[in-house]
Scaffold this motif. Structure first.
Motif, PDB file in Angstrom:
ATOM      1  N   LEU A  70      -9.368   5.019  -3.351  1.00 45.22           N
ATOM      2  CA  LEU A  70      -8.856   3.360  -4.454  1.00 45.22           C
ATOM      3  C   LEU A  70      -8.720   4.513  -5.687  1.00 45.22           C
ATOM      4  CD1 LEU A  70     -12.582   1.352  -3.618  1.00 45.22           C
ATOM      5  CD2 LEU A  70      -9.440   0.990  -2.949  1.00 45.22           C
ATOM      6  N   GLN A  71      -9.681   5.774  -6.431  1.00 37.01           N
ATOM      7  CA  GLN A  71      -9.178   6.567  -7.028  1.00 37.01           C
ATOM      8  C   GLN A  71      -8.495   7.172  -7.092  1.00 37.01           C
ATOM      9  OE1 GLN A  71     -13.183   8.316  -7.807  1.00 37.01           O
ATOM     10  NE2 GLN A  71     -14.141   6.156  -9.169  1.00 37.01           N
ATOM     11  N   MET A 126      -3.096   4.502 -11.579  1.00 36.07           N
ATOM     12  CA  MET A 126      -2.159   4.393 -12.431  1.00 36.07           C
ATOM     13  C   MET A 126      -1.939   3.912 -13.365  1.00 36.07           C
ATOM     14  SD  MET A 126      -0.264   7.383 -11.749  1.00 36.07           S
ATOM     15  CE  MET A 126       1.701   6.915 -12.308  1.00 36.07           C
ATOM     16  N   GLU A 127      -1.883   2.227 -12.905  1.00 40.50           N
ATOM     17  CA  GLU A 127      -1.519   1.719 -14.120  1.00 40.50           C
ATOM     18  C   GLU A 127      -2.807   1.852 -14.482  1.00 40.50           C
ATOM     19  OE1 GLU A 127       0.596  -0.808 -12.599  1.00 40.50           O
ATOM     20  OE2 GLU A 127       0.864  -1.644 -14.640  1.00 40.50           O
ATOM     21  N   VAL A 172      -2.410  -3.205  -7.035  1.00 40.64           N
ATOM     22  CA  VAL A 172      -3.211  -3.580  -5.031  1.00 40.64           C
ATOM     23  C   VAL A 172      -3.012  -2.980  -3.482  1.00 40.64           C
ATOM     24  CG1 VAL A 172      -4.536  -6.156  -4.397  1.00 40.64           C
ATOM     25  CG2 VAL A 172      -4.704  -4.946  -6.562  1.00 40.64           C
ATOM     26  N   THR A 173      -1.486  -4.179  -3.934  1.00 34.11           N
ATOM     27  CA  THR A 173      -0.879  -3.170  -2.666  1.00 34.11           C
ATOM     28  C   THR A 173      -0.689  -1.701  -1.776  1.00 34.11           C
ATOM     29  OG1 THR A 173       0.614  -5.878  -2.656  1.00 34.11           O
ATOM     30  CG2 THR A 173       0.775  -4.615  -0.518  1.00 34.11           C
ATOM     31  N   ASP A 179       3.476  -7.164 -11.102  1.00 35.06           N
ATOM     32  CA  ASP A 179       3.008  -5.341 -11.564  1.00 35.06           C
ATOM     33  C   ASP A 179       1.097  -5.070 -10.613  1.00 35.06           C
ATOM     34  OD1 ASP A 179       5.296  -4.974 -12.775  1.00 35.06           O
ATOM     35  OD2 ASP A 179       4.799  -4.520 -14.393  1.00 35.06           O
ATOM     36  N   ILE A 180       0.327  -5.723 -11.135  1.00 36.38           N
ATOM     37  CA  ILE A 180      -0.900  -5.424 -10.742  1.00 36.38           C
ATOM     38  C   ILE A 180      -1.155  -6.070  -9.168  1.00 36.38           C
ATOM     39  CG2 ILE A 180      -3.924  -6.061 -10.453  1.00 36.38           C
ATOM     40  CD1 ILE A 180      -1.827  -4.401 -13.379  1.00 36.38           C
TER      41      ILE A 180
END
Lengths: 419, 315
Positions: free
Chosen positions: B247-248, B270-271, B90-91, B85-86
């Protein structure tokens, strides 16, 4: 979770509750206690709940309960920070599928002793409602609502299409939906759909689990095993994809909120929802009726929408005993009926006689089908990932992807969430 | 330069306005500086440094927000680098950054160049209009855009249908949802970068442009050889800010798609939110936050070095 209610005679029943509130189960209070109670009942149901709380406060002099009304989403967003700062409520109500997440982390007090106490008024609670508050065979909350998803249908559109009886089986359901689907200009996009079946973020996440149950499938077995990848579920997805995409009985790419909107705009003849759909229909001048989700080839069942209230870690022993007294009061004979009438949800206790809630037609209809309700993912701690996997599965299946591959993928994700 | 006073007495400079100044030694000056800095330092310490240190400590534990967290070493960090999921988050974050940063910066620069032209009518109005979205709350903007692109009641869909274009349900389309949330972020944020570019452009002396003109430089040559090199500091600032904003990415995604459809807009923040506040896995969310912080610092450093070298080359 939004909830609108039809309130008939709630205030009167709440007043009766005061008279009949002699019993008080649960623990012993050690002295005066003032408790904070967070809940998300913001409509007429909130007034009825406040009435019960006021009656309880007036029924004795040691305990005072102060309610704080927030949205359900806000409760979920702020409970963690409030409790970890020691500023949380003593009692909190929340959607049942979120309970295990908090209970597993130690946020709620165990209530087994309370349930074992005869004066707690919990003996006749609906088994499904109790199952939704159990985590690893321990009970962590008291249900405040348990209702199966049902079909809310536009009777005027049914009449216009010449449909006289509500379908009883899936095949009849699809046939009726086809009859009610209208593509006047023949452009391939109906102006009116027979039914609206969201393919993700469905009402209380319950539509697709309900359909899976209908064909003998399930999602999780015994809390620890993923069983979503089954021939039964594959057949269910094939059947409904064909009805939605080929027969165009429902729009695609719709979520639960979108479904409510289509129904209230008169663009869909049937929708799957909770008791609040009754007042939404009334507000939009839609004549409606309520029916159970038609039976699948194997079973007739519906995922239930549940809400429950728990005692938090911020409550000391005294506050906990006081909260248990309130729970017993909330579940007593009179309040059980008053709350049902006021909230528009079926009674939580199976021994509430039908005539006690007949004055509210919505409650009466929902009470008739209450037995079909199954709690959604009871005891599953990581419901977030499981529900996300179901959403992804159904959305991609309806979009036309390979069902076998999707089920295998979902199986892996769900099992990963359970491990 | 001063001359010695005729009286022969020792020269005393006049007392500064506001009364006599007490002679301060280095220690006194230090104390004063500390007193002036104290309020800001207190706020920074209480609301930034302390939470950061707490999060660092929690990232090595199984903290859930309740009870005493248990030390679990690097387990959370191992999970960050092994959880599929991470990897998906990241993608998605990388895709969002690659789409958002160049589009927002290019749009801001192009409009700043256009509106820096003194002959353009209604310059003040356009400058203000372009900055307005930046003032609007991100969540309000996200709600407004959600309604605009709604397939049933959306104005945008209605207009496009009139032109024979079927937009469909963009927020539910896994190929269109990401471009849509990027578009909203560009609309919302580029006004800020635009103002920074405008300030940078006004700092470039007109004499350099005049000299370039006299040397026969055309508009494109002036842009390439004068404007862009002299804007490199501003460009570095804007690029780093835009990249950090990318990135945020969270607000509009939370409101418009909730990370969907099927995880196609699930970014790292979000993660972090989901892990911390939905799954109550505060330890893991803290570890993920630190990995994001490290990545942000690293990328910012790379940009600093790149633009620092460019500036050196110019000198």
């Amino acid at each position: 979770m939004k909830r609108k209610t039809v309130l008939i005679g709630g205030a009167g029943s709440a007043a009766l509750a005061l008279l009949g509130s002699g019993c008080s189960g649960g623990g012993e209070t050690g002295g005066p206690a003032t408790l904070t109670f967070w809940h998300g009942y913001t409509e007429a149901d909130g007034d009825v709940l406040q009435g019960i709380v006021d009656d309880f406060n007036a029924s004795q002099s040691d305990i005072t309960i102060n309610t704080e009304v927030k949205t359900w989403a806000s409760i979920d967003d702020t409970l963690l920070t409030a409790l970890s700062a020691g500023e949380g409520p003593d009692i909190v109500a929340m959607p049942a599928e979120r309970l295990p997440v908090y209970a597993d982390k130690g946020a709620f007090a165990e209530l087994d002793d309370f349930y074992n106490d005869e004066s707690s008024n919990t003996a006749n609670l609906l088994p499904g409602a109790v199952a939704m508050v159990e985590i690893e065979s321990r009970k962590y909350a008291v249900p405040t609502g348990f209702v199966p998803l049902a079909v809310y249908y536009n009777t005027a559109l049914f009449e216009a299409a010449g449909v006289t009886a509500f379908p009883a089986t899936w095949d009849e359901w699809v046939a009726t939906a086809k009859q009610l689907t209208v593509d006047e200009d023949g452009d391939g996009t109906p102006e009116q759909y027979g039914v609206v079946l969201p393919d993700h973020a469905t009402v209380a996440n319950g539509l697709w689990p309900s359909l899976f149950y209908g064909n003998g499938g399930d999602i999780v077995s015994e809390v620890v095993d993923a069983v979503i990848d089954s021939p039964e579920n594959a057949a269910t997805l094939e059947f409904w994809r064909s009805a939605i995409v080929d027969d165009k009985i429902s729009p695609t790419g719709v979520d639960g909120v979108g479904a409510d909107e289509l129904f209230s705009a008169g663009k869909a003849a049937m929708t799957i929802g909770g008791p609040w759909m009754a007042s939404i229909a009334t507000e939009n001048n839609i004549e409606y009726a309520i029916a159970p989700i038609p039976a699948g080839p194997v079973a007739q069942a519906a995922s239930a929408i549940g809400v429950a209230m728990a005692v938090t870690v911020d409550a000391d022993d005294n506050a906990r005993a006081a909260a248990e007294k309130f729970f017993a009061f909330f579940l007593n004979d009179d309040n059980a009926a008053a709350w049902s009438l006021g909230s528009g949800w079926p009674p939580l206790r199976s021994d509430v006689p039908a005539e006690a809630v007949n004055s509210n037609p919505v409650v009466a209809s929902l009470t008739e089908i209450a037995d079909l309700g199954r709690p959604l993912l009871p005891g599953v701690v990581n419901s977030v990932d499981v529900l996300a996997a179901i959403d992804e599965l159904t959305q991609r299946a309806v979009a036309g992807e390979d069902i076998a591959g999707l089920l295998a993928e979902a199986q892996e994700t769900v099992q990963g969430a359970l491990d | 330069m001063t001359t010695a006073p005729p009286t022969g007495r020792r020269y005393r400079p006049p007392a500064p306005l506001g009364g006599r100044r007490r002679a301060d030694g280095p220690a006194g000056r230090g104390l004063k500086a500390a007193a002036f800095l104290a309020p800001a330092l207190l706020i920074l310490g209480a609301f930034t440094i302390w939470p950061m240190l707490s999060a660092l400590r929690l990232s090595f534990t199984d903290a859930s927000g309740f009870g005493e967290p248990e030390f679990i070493g690097l387990e959370n960090y191992v999970q960050v680098f092994t959880d599929p999921d991470i990897l998906n988050a990241v993608t998605n974050t990388a895709l969002y950054t690659v789409l958002f940063t160049p589009i927002a910066v290019a749009a801001a620069l192009a409009l700043a160049l256009l509106l820096n032209n003194p002959r353009l009518p209604f310059r003040g109005f356009f400058r203000t209009a372009l900055f307005v979205p930046f003032v609007v709350s991100f969540s309000v903007a996200a709600f407004a855009w959600s309604y605009l692109v709604d397939p049933q009641v959306g104005l945008l869909n209605y207009w496009l249908r009139g032109l024979g274009i079927q937009l469909g349900n963009v927020l539910e389309d896994p190929h269109l949802a990401m471009p849509m949330v990027v578009l909203v972020a560009v609309w919302k944020l580029f006004g800020f970068y635009f103002v920074i570019f405008l300030a940078g452009l006004q700092d470039i002396p007109t004499s350099i442009y005049e000299a370039a003109r006299m040397d026969g430089a055309g508009a494109w040559s002036r842009l390439r050889n004068v404007t862009l090199p002299l804007l490199s500091n501003t460009m570095a600032f804007v690029l780093i800010f835009a990249m950090i904003a990318a990135l945020q990415a969270f607000d509009q995604i939370y409101v418009m798609t909730g990370g969907g459809p099927y995880g196609s807009t699930q970014t790292l923040v979000m993660e972090i939110y989901e892990s911390g506040f939905r799954k109550l896995d505060i330890g893991f969310a803290s570890a993920l936050s630190y990995v994001l912080l490290a990545a942000t610092l690293l990328l910012s450093l790379v940009q600093f070095v790149f633009f620092g070298r460019k500036e050196k080359d110019l000198a």
